[in-house]
Design an enzyme around this catalytic site. Sequence first.
Site, mmCIF file in Angstrom:
data_model
loop_
_atom_site.group_PDB
_atom_site.id
_atom_site.type_symbol
_atom_site.label_atom_id
_atom_site.label_comp_id
_atom_site.label_asym_id
_atom_site.label_seq_id
_atom_site.Cartn_x
_atom_site.Cartn_y
_atom_site.Cartn_z
ATOM 1 N N THR A 1 17.470 -39.869 -5.103
ATOM 2 C CA THR A 1 17.717 -39.800 -6.430
ATOM 3 C C THR A 1 16.526 -38.847 -6.974
ATOM 4 O OG1 THR A 1 16.086 -41.649 -6.982
ATOM 5 C CG2 THR A 1 18.516 -42.166 -6.950
ATOM 6 N N VAL B 1 9.693 -38.373 -9.047
ATOM 7 C CA VAL B 1 9.497 -39.467 -8.158
ATOM 8 C C VAL B 1 10.414 -40.381 -8.027
ATOM 9 C CG1 VAL B 1 6.852 -39.123 -8.113
ATOM 10 C CG2 VAL B 1 7.986 -40.981 -9.688
ATOM 11 N N CYS B 2 10.917 -41.017 -6.837
ATOM 12 C CA CYS B 2 11.855 -42.057 -6.842
ATOM 13 C C CYS B 2 11.094 -43.072 -5.661
ATOM 14 C CB CYS B 2 13.391 -41.826 -6.693
ATOM 15 S SG CYS B 2 13.293 -40.900 -4.647
ATOM 16 N N GLY B 3 11.801 -44.193 -5.359
ATOM 17 C CA GLY B 3 11.448 -45.278 -4.533
ATOM 18 C C GLY B 3 10.947 -44.335 -3.234
#
Length: 94
Positions: A16, A9-11
């Site tokens: 990313t 997970v990323c934002g």
Amino acid sequence: MAHKKILVVCGTGAATSTVVAVKLKEFCLTNGYDVSITQGKVSDILRGQASADFIVATTQVPASVAVPVIAGLPFLTGMGLDQTFAQIEAALKA
């Protein structure tokens, strides 16, 4: 060794997390780990959509998330990557 599910997970669930997922997949294939890797964003986990043995995150994950979290920032910076791979190996062997 049992099949493991990893959530990266990323934002936003795009940029990313893609970089981390590619490197993680390469690591797992090279070392013979049977895994499935999916990508998402932190808001997905907060809605209870985390179906994984552990999470590799490039952003802050709230403490309320019950799934174990491994910091994924070293995949982007290169600093501390060996230690991160050691944590991932331990989680894969658990």
